[in-house]
Structures are given as structure tokens and as C-alpha cells.
Design an enzyme around this catalytic site. Sequence first.
Site, mmCIF file in Angstrom:
data_model
loop_
_atom_site.group_PDB
_atom_site.id
_atom_site.type_symbol
_atom_site.label_atom_id
_atom_site.label_comp_id
_atom_site.label_asym_id
_atom_site.label_seq_id
_atom_site.Cartn_x
_atom_site.Cartn_y
_atom_site.Cartn_z
ATOM 1 N N GLU A 32 0.809 -1.206 0.000
ATOM 2 C CA GLU A 32 0.000 0.000 0.000
ATOM 3 C C GLU A 32 0.849 1.265 0.000
ATOM 4 O O GLU A 32 1.983 1.275 0.469
ATOM 5 C CB GLU A 32 -0.929 0.010 1.228
ATOM 6 C CG GLU A 32 -1.984 -1.090 1.184
ATOM 7 C CD GLU A 32 -2.881 -1.135 2.417
ATOM 8 O OE1 GLU A 32 -4.058 -1.485 2.271
ATOM 9 O OE2 GLU A 32 -2.399 -0.813 3.525
ATOM 10 N N CYS A 64 6.355 -4.665 15.650
ATOM 11 C CA CYS A 64 6.004 -3.636 16.625
ATOM 12 C C CYS A 64 4.583 -3.877 17.102
ATOM 13 O O CYS A 64 3.657 -4.030 16.303
ATOM 14 C CB CYS A 64 6.146 -2.246 16.009
ATOM 15 S SG CYS A 64 7.851 -1.844 15.566
ATOM 16 N N CYS A 101 1.447 -1.788 15.950
ATOM 17 C CA CYS A 101 1.336 -1.557 14.516
ATOM 18 C C CYS A 101 0.655 -2.719 13.813
ATOM 19 O O CYS A 101 1.059 -3.871 13.976
ATOM 20 C CB CYS A 101 2.744 -1.339 13.939
ATOM 21 S SG CYS A 101 2.807 -1.245 12.159
ATOM 22 N N CYS A 108 3.328 8.774 1.233
ATOM 23 C CA CYS A 108 3.918 7.792 2.132
ATOM 24 C C CYS A 108 4.206 6.525 1.331
ATOM 25 O O CYS A 108 3.289 5.866 0.841
ATOM 26 C CB CYS A 108 2.961 7.510 3.280
ATOM 27 S SG CYS A 108 3.671 6.457 4.530
ATOM 28 N N CYS A 122 6.345 -6.882 6.984
ATOM 29 C CA CYS A 122 7.355 -6.308 7.868
ATOM 30 C C CYS A 122 7.914 -7.397 8.760
ATOM 31 O O CYS A 122 7.266 -8.417 8.997
ATOM 32 C CB CYS A 122 6.756 -5.185 8.712
ATOM 33 S SG CYS A 122 7.996 -4.195 9.580
#
Length: 445
Positions: A137, A161, A164, A150, A157
Amino acid sequence: MTDATQTLSGTIGAAPMPIPGHIDPVPVPRPNLVEGVTPREDGRLDLIGLPKKRIAELFESAGLDAKAAKLRAKQVYHWLYHRGVTEFEAMTDIAKTMRPWLAERFVIGRPEIVEAQHSSDGTRKWLLRTADAHDFEMVFIPDADRGTLCVSSQVGCTLNCRFCHTGTMRLVRNLTVGEIVGQVMLARDTLGEWPKGRMDFAFADGVDGAEIRGADGADDEEEGSYTSDGRLLTNIVMMGMGEPLYNFDNVRDALKLVMDGDGLALSKRRITLSTSGVIPQMARCGEEIGVNLAVSLHAVTKEVRDEIVPVNKKYGIEDLLQACADYPGASNARRITFEYVMLKDKNDSDADAHELVRLLRKYDLPAKVNLIPFNPWPGAQYECSTPERIKAFSEIVFKGGISAPVRTPRGRDIDAACGQLKTAAEKKSRAELERLYAEKEKELG
């Protein structure tokens, strides 16, 4: 995963990274058919993501002599990155007989748009798909005085985290140079912001002997000949899906194309790279890319940061802040931004605010702090701090002499806000990634 919109492997054939623990990535090896070029089923080579020199090499290997290849590469590079064309037929200074030759061998790629969403506050989010069918995205955030894109650096990932949504995804792969710069180009396509103007330079054709000459007969492009008044896209933040410094080479090479005055021509002062604190690559980022740095801090104690930003177990707070103090180019005019997500009863106390001030002052950092109200997502184990608590935290940091604005959440209604990005991209198990890594290591001897 960095934080500003938390929702792929290096250049093809690059050696994978080591795996020191559960938080480091394992790139998925890809076929090394033509170095630096994304393979396509039709055999054509995608030029997006390639620098001028590499394009010239491909043209020469396809049959042009060295001089013609160099000249053609300069023309094509200009049309690709400065003018944003998506068809060779639109390259009007290239002989008509040459354009089909290019189209038979090469392609001008863009990420595929799977879905585009518009928020009630003007924020836009695109779900994009790679040529090998992985989704990621990007987000565009318009403001009165700027428009920020962005950009993602990975599918998924590896940092996990806890606050997140993207951190709940496994890493699928790194995005290539073309897939990273392609996001910027696609945004310009959508916003209609490619420069308008005429060609003011000449090239010897090198293929059929003709010479293409512009209005003034110059033998080179006149820098600054093209403008885009009232441009909406003014800034780029590497804060989308993934940790940019775990895909360093591809991110660096993509941003060089973005910053090239003969290319997309966006100033490095308008580009910010956000990291969760991959210390070994931070100095390289300053030296080899030179963009603004943002650091996902989010806590001021080892105990809390170990929990919510697990990379802290490898690269601790004190070492991270020293790396920030050593960051090339950091100054009062180019302050390092510290991102701090506000989590109720976790990192938002007065004591936390005072400790944040103490740490930043200890390392004499030219810093500002972005306070980010936590953006909820299904299954999240945290709540957002109350507005009153956020205000009190901000005031303490301000009184400590450090700017601490509260970021207004944007795009929440389309899950485009900080920490909300996540796709249904294929998830590979850790065991599968490690098996692929071992196979690649064996290949490399």
C-alpha cells in the site's frame, strides 16, 4: 516496520542479509535473469527503476552500438523519469522507426492498482500489486501547504512492533527499486503532475542516421526547462509498509532517481526516511542518501520499548540516540524527528515526558518530537491516550525546549493512518524463509 503509516529482496541476485534473531529479515531470493531488472513472462525488460547507465548497457546488449545506446538512454531516461510517459510512442524526439524496436524489447512499468480509496479528510490510499502478485500500500496526505506521499519499502514487515497493524504481517519480500520509485511515478500519474514543456536539445539518432533537433538546437537538456505549477505532491516519506533500512540498497537507488535533477527532481530536503532504529545502516543513510531522518522511538525505557518495538532488544535506546547524534547532516536547520505513539497507561505519563526531554538533551540532539495518537485496528492490545493526557505530555516536552506537536490523525476511516496499513499479501512462514535463505547461501558458496 516504521511508524508513520505502518500497514520487499535487494536488487535481483543480491546476497541475503544475516539472521541474527527473530527481528531481522530474510530476503526471498529471486531469479537472476538480468541483473537489476524485474523478470517478466513476455521476456521484455522493465526499465523503471534503472539508472541511465544501466539503460544504456541494456540498449547496447540489445544491438545498438555504444554511442547510440548512450544517446538513446539519455533520451529515454528523460521521458521515463522527468516526463512520466508510459508508452515509447509518446517519445516524440525518437525516430518513429525506433519506437517499435524499443516496445518489442522493453516496457515502462507501474505497480498495478488493485483498489483506490479516498478518505473523508482528503487522504488517498492505494492497494498496489507487484508483477509476482504481492500486495502493498501507499498513501497520499494532502495539506494546505504540502502534499505528502507515504511510500512502502517492503511487502509486510519483520519488526513486529506491537502497536502496529503491519507488524502482524510476516515479511514477504523487499520491494525492488522499480517498485519503490514506481509508487512516486504512479502518484504523479494520478495527480496529473508530470511537467509540461517542450524538448530543447538535440541527439544524433545513431540508428538510422537522422538527427533530432529541438527548438534551440542545444546538444543537451536545459536543466529547469520544465515546471509544474501548483504541484500537489511536494514531499515523500519512507514510512509505509516495511523497515527501509532493511532494504537499504533498493531504497537508496530509488531515492537517487527521485532526487536526480534530470529525473523526478525532488529535493532531498523534502524526503524523510523513517527507521525503527537499525543502527548499522543509519550512518550510511546520511552519507549515501542524505535525506531527513525520522526515528520511531515510542518509549523511553528499555522495558517498554522492548515490548512495543522489539528491535530495541538488539539496538537499545542509548545506542540509538548516539547514532542519531552522529547522523551526517543533522543540525538545528535539519532536525531529527522522533515519532512517539501515545499509548494509554503504557508510555504517556508525566515521568515518561520528563525522561524523553532528559534523553534528548543528554545527547544534545537537534530534535523535534511528533506525538501520534494511537490509531486502533482490530485485535490491537492498546488504547489511545486521552486528549488531555496527550496535551499534558506535549506541554512538558515543549517546556523542556523541544518542539512536540500532536499529529492530527488522517485517513482513519480507510485504515490509512499511522500504524494501520496491512494487506492480505501472501505470508511465508519463518521456516520457509530460512529454508530459502539457506538455499541462497548455498548458491553463493
